[in-house]
Design an enzyme around this catalytic site. Structure first.
Site, PDB file in Angstrom:
ATOM      1  N   LYS A  22       0.830  -1.202   0.000  1.00  0.00           N
ATOM      2  CA  LYS A  22       0.000   0.000   0.000  1.00  0.00           C
ATOM      3  C   LYS A  22       0.866   1.255   0.000  1.00  0.00           C
ATOM      4  O   LYS A  22       0.662   2.167  -0.816  1.00  0.00           O
ATOM      5  CB  LYS A  22      -0.906   0.000   1.226  1.00  0.00           C
ATOM      6  CG  LYS A  22      -1.545   1.354   1.554  1.00  0.00           C
ATOM      7  CD  LYS A  22      -2.248   1.298   2.895  1.00  0.00           C
ATOM      8  CE  LYS A  22      -2.797   2.661   3.298  1.00  0.00           C
ATOM      9  NZ  LYS A  22      -1.744   3.567   3.792  1.00  0.00           N
ATOM     10  N   ASN A  23       1.838   1.321   0.915  1.00  0.00           N
ATOM     11  CA  ASN A  23       2.631   2.539   1.037  1.00  0.00           C
ATOM     12  C   ASN A  23       3.498   2.790  -0.189  1.00  0.00           C
ATOM     13  O   ASN A  23       3.802   3.942  -0.502  1.00  0.00           O
ATOM     14  CB  ASN A  23       3.500   2.465   2.296  1.00  0.00           C
ATOM     15  CG  ASN A  23       2.679   2.564   3.571  1.00  0.00           C
ATOM     16  OD1 ASN A  23       1.533   3.014   3.546  1.00  0.00           O
ATOM     17  ND2 ASN A  23       3.238   2.127   4.684  1.00  0.00           N
ATOM     18  N   CYS A 123      -5.500   8.849   8.697  1.00  0.00           N
ATOM     19  CA  CYS A 123      -5.704   8.288  10.034  1.00  0.00           C
ATOM     20  C   CYS A 123      -5.419   9.328  11.121  1.00  0.00           C
ATOM     21  O   CYS A 123      -4.467  10.102  11.023  1.00  0.00           O
ATOM     22  CB  CYS A 123      -4.791   7.080  10.259  1.00  0.00           C
ATOM     23  SG  CYS A 123      -5.318   5.599   9.394  1.00  0.00           S
ATOM     24  N   ARG A 128       0.759  15.185  12.279  1.00  0.00           N
ATOM     25  CA  ARG A 128       1.685  14.869  11.190  1.00  0.00           C
ATOM     26  C   ARG A 128       1.765  16.064  10.246  1.00  0.00           C
ATOM     27  O   ARG A 128       1.187  16.059   9.157  1.00  0.00           O
ATOM     28  CB  ARG A 128       1.229  13.614  10.450  1.00  0.00           C
ATOM     29  CG  ARG A 128       1.236  12.378  11.326  1.00  0.00           C
ATOM     30  CD  ARG A 128       1.116  11.108  10.531  1.00  0.00           C
ATOM     31  NE  ARG A 128      -0.231  10.894  10.047  1.00  0.00           N
ATOM     32  CZ  ARG A 128      -0.585   9.883   9.256  1.00  0.00           C
ATOM     33  NH1 ARG A 128       0.310   9.008   8.869  1.00  0.00           N
ATOM     34  NH2 ARG A 128      -1.834   9.741   8.868  1.00  0.00           N
ATOM     35  N   PRO A 129       2.447  17.121  10.643  1.00  0.00           N
ATOM     36  CA  PRO A 129       2.509  18.323   9.816  1.00  0.00           C
ATOM     37  C   PRO A 129       3.291  18.080   8.536  1.00  0.00           C
ATOM     38  O   PRO A 129       4.093  17.146   8.444  1.00  0.00           O
ATOM     39  CB  PRO A 129       3.225  19.331  10.719  1.00  0.00           C
ATOM     40  CG  PRO A 129       4.055  18.488  11.639  1.00  0.00           C
ATOM     41  CD  PRO A 129       3.245  17.242  11.873  1.00  0.00           C
ATOM     42  N   ILE A 130       3.048  18.943   7.568  1.00  0.00           N
ATOM     43  CA  ILE A 130       3.732  18.804   6.286  1.00  0.00           C
ATOM     44  C   ILE A 130       4.797  19.879   6.107  1.00  0.00           C
ATOM     45  O   ILE A 130       5.217  20.154   4.985  1.00  0.00           O
ATOM     46  CB  ILE A 130       2.736  18.844   5.104  1.00  0.00           C
ATOM     47  CG1 ILE A 130       2.010  20.191   5.059  1.00  0.00           C
ATOM     48  CG2 ILE A 130       1.740  17.697   5.202  1.00  0.00           C
ATOM     49  CD1 ILE A 130       1.275  20.423   3.752  1.00  0.00           C
ATOM     50  N   LEU A 132       7.932  19.847   6.627  1.00  0.00           N
ATOM     51  CA  LEU A 132       9.162  19.389   5.985  1.00  0.00           C
ATOM     52  C   LEU A 132       8.981  19.216   4.485  1.00  0.00           C
ATOM     53  O   LEU A 132       9.925  19.432   3.717  1.00  0.00           O
ATOM     54  CB  LEU A 132       9.644  18.082   6.621  1.00  0.00           C
ATOM     55  CG  LEU A 132      10.104  18.180   8.076  1.00  0.00           C
ATOM     56  CD1 LEU A 132      10.628  16.846   8.563  1.00  0.00           C
ATOM     57  CD2 LEU A 132      11.170  19.262   8.237  1.00  0.00           C
ATOM     58  N   ASP A 313       4.364   1.305  11.982  1.00  0.00           N
ATOM     59  CA  ASP A 313       3.196   0.633  11.405  1.00  0.00           C
ATOM     60  C   ASP A 313       3.043  -0.809  11.894  1.00  0.00           C
ATOM     61  O   ASP A 313       2.045  -1.457  11.589  1.00  0.00           O
ATOM     62  CB  ASP A 313       3.270   0.639   9.875  1.00  0.00           C
ATOM     63  CG  ASP A 313       2.707   1.917   9.277  1.00  0.00           C
ATOM     64  OD1 ASP A 313       2.188   2.752  10.032  1.00  0.00           O
ATOM     65  OD2 ASP A 313       2.771   2.082   8.044  1.00  0.00           O
ATOM     66  N   ILE A 335       7.453   7.794  17.035  1.00  0.00           N
ATOM     67  CA  ILE A 335       7.116   8.464  15.777  1.00  0.00           C
ATOM     68  C   ILE A 335       5.874   9.333  15.915  1.00  0.00           C
ATOM     69  O   ILE A 335       5.887  10.522  15.601  1.00  0.00           O
ATOM     70  CB  ILE A 335       6.920   7.430  14.646  1.00  0.00           C
ATOM     71  CG1 ILE A 335       8.122   6.473  14.584  1.00  0.00           C
ATOM     72  CG2 ILE A 335       6.722   8.138  13.315  1.00  0.00           C
ATOM     73  CD1 ILE A 335       9.439   7.123  14.262  1.00  0.00           C
ATOM     74  N   ARG A 405      -8.624   0.097   3.702  1.00  0.00           N
ATOM     75  CA  ARG A 405      -7.627   1.034   3.198  1.00  0.00           C
ATOM     76  C   ARG A 405      -6.254   0.380   3.055  1.00  0.00           C
ATOM     77  O   ARG A 405      -5.415   0.896   2.320  1.00  0.00           O
ATOM     78  CB  ARG A 405      -7.504   2.246   4.125  1.00  0.00           C
ATOM     79  CG  ARG A 405      -8.712   3.170   4.127  1.00  0.00           C
ATOM     80  CD  ARG A 405      -8.476   4.386   5.004  1.00  0.00           C
ATOM     81  NE  ARG A 405      -7.200   4.979   4.692  1.00  0.00           N
ATOM     82  CZ  ARG A 405      -6.229   5.198   5.588  1.00  0.00           C
ATOM     83  NH1 ARG A 405      -6.409   4.862   6.848  1.00  0.00           N
ATOM     84  NH2 ARG A 405      -5.091   5.747   5.220  1.00  0.00           N
TER      85      ARG A 405
END
Length: 427
Positions: A22-23, A123, A128-130, A132, A313, A335, A405
């Protein structure tokens, strides 16, 4: 709404085919935006997130066609072609459902010189900021503006210029976006402290097959020489190491013996080491990896970390596996700060888990008892399935759309190795 019903206590034995990752799939699909030629992806898993990403590509003007599986693949074959981009806007109503949608930002910026992408969803496992993603793109020459819940990015002159960026912390998504943006830049891009996950390697190998020039694949320093254009390619999605690890945990908790067909040991060494620590027999086979267990799991001490460390995960699945272990296992989540949401649901089944901050202590109990439980995110969903497979009586897992998912044909695969599991309509 559907639910998964499990009548536990069956020992899993047999072969489980491992689907395309999936990833990896969600990282490879946006590569189609980087060329006007067709990109064909084989071994693509049948998942809600993959379908959702295909819909997003369609919104941007990329056509997609799907074929059935080939004998050597468990999943489908999709061909995506973005002959002409009809839009550079990824709207909120699509992006909010799937965090991976942010990965169209780099390719759109590289190909069209501009992109407008809604801030992502996905999820609810923590902040989980973006930032970066955006800082890396700025280092490569992009101008970024945040307005009304959207990221608006542009490349002055219509093309990124290249540059150097050192990630202050390892970020898989930001590395992926930066790599895809860099391959069509005018100059050289150097990314330091880049993520090294196998899915990053898969992305780089796919881009190389399309004509990208990338040095340092699999290391923490990626050097990318921008090219004028990429061409089409046919590429096979890697096997899903997280799915393989999940079924391995199911085998251990049921004291089973399964062969994970297609799994690659060198892509999941930390997971396999943790399984051995728990007392499982783990060995490579011609077709994949065999995991077998006799007796209850031994205590484990695990701390999540970027690859090649133990994957975040896999934390929830190992925690479920440890609930019937012989002693106390210690988990530390480094994480995400909100990734223990499965603990209250596992407690409903009789688990003994204490959480303090980012640490959880799991004390093995003699038995689990089936109960109605609620999935809170993708990997938490799988932890409830794993616990249900070993619990006495019936477990009903609700909100199974989370499972859809990330796990292809879950009930079918588990039924084939002896589980008493089915999907039913909850009315």
């Amino acid at each position: 709404m559907d639910q998964i019903v499990i009548r536990g206590g069956q020992r899993l034995k047999g072969r489980i085919p491992i689907s395309g990752a999936k990833n990896a799939a969600l990282t490879l699909l946006p590569c189609a935006l980087l060329t006007d030629e067709p990109l064909t992806l084989r071994n693509l898993p049948r998942l809600a997130d993959v379908d959702g990403f295909g819909h997003l590509l369609n919104q941007l003007g990329c056509s997609t066609t799907i074929e059935g599986s080939r004998p050597e693949d468990f999943g489908r074959v999709m061909t995506a072609r973005a002959t002409t981009l009809t839009s550079t806007v990824a709207p909120y109503d699509i992006v909010r459902k799937m965090r991976a949608s942010i990965l169209v930002l780099g390719p759109l910026l590289a190909r069209a010189g501009e992109a407008t992408v809604s801030l992502p969803g996905g999820c609810a496992i923590g902040n989980r900021p973006i930032d970066l993603h955006l800082k890396a793109l700025e280092a490569l020459g992009a101008e970024i503006e945040l307005a009304s819940g959207y990221v608006k990015a542009s490349a002055p002159g219509g093309r990124l210029t290249g540059g150097k960026f050192t990630f202050p912390v390892v970020s898989v998504g930001a590395t992926e976006n930066a790599v895809m943006a860099a391959v069509l830049a005018k100059g050289t891009c150097v990314l330091e402290n880049a993520a090294r996950e196998p899915e990053i390697v898969d992305l780089c190998n796919c881009l190389a097959a399309m004509g990208a020039e990338i040095d340092g694949i699999g290391t923490e320093t990626l050097t990318i020489e921008g090219v004028d254009r990429l061409h089409g390619a046919t590429y096979r999605v890697m096997a899903d190491r997280i799915e393989a690890g999940s079924y391995a945990c199911a085998a251990v908790i049921t004291e089973g013996d399964v062969e994970l067909v297609g799994a690659k040991a060198d892509e999941m060494e930390a997971t396999l080491a943790a399984l051995r620590e728990a007392g499982a027999t783990v060995e490579e086979t011609k077709a994949g990896i065999r995991v077998a267990m006799s007796g209850r799991a031994q205590p484990v001490t695990l701390s999540t970390a970027p690859y090649p460390g133990f994957a975040t995960d896999m934390q929830a699945q190992f925690m479920a596996m440890a609930t019937l272990g012989t002693g106390a296992s210690l988990f530390t989540e480094t994480i995400f700060e909100n990734r223990y949401m499965h603990v209250p649901e596992l407690a409903r089944m009789g688990c003994d888990i204490q959480v303090k901050g980012r640490t959880a202590i799991v004390r093995g109990v003699d038995r689990l008892v089936g109960a109605p439980v609620m999935a809170t995110d993708l990997r938490a969903s799988m932890s409830l399935i794993i616990a249900g497979l070993a619990a006495e009586g019936e477990t009903q897992v609700n909100r199974v759309y989370h499972l859809d998912r990330g796990y292809e044909r879950l009930e079918e695969k588990l039924q084939a190795v002896g589980a008493d599991i089915e999907r039913v309509s909850a009315g």
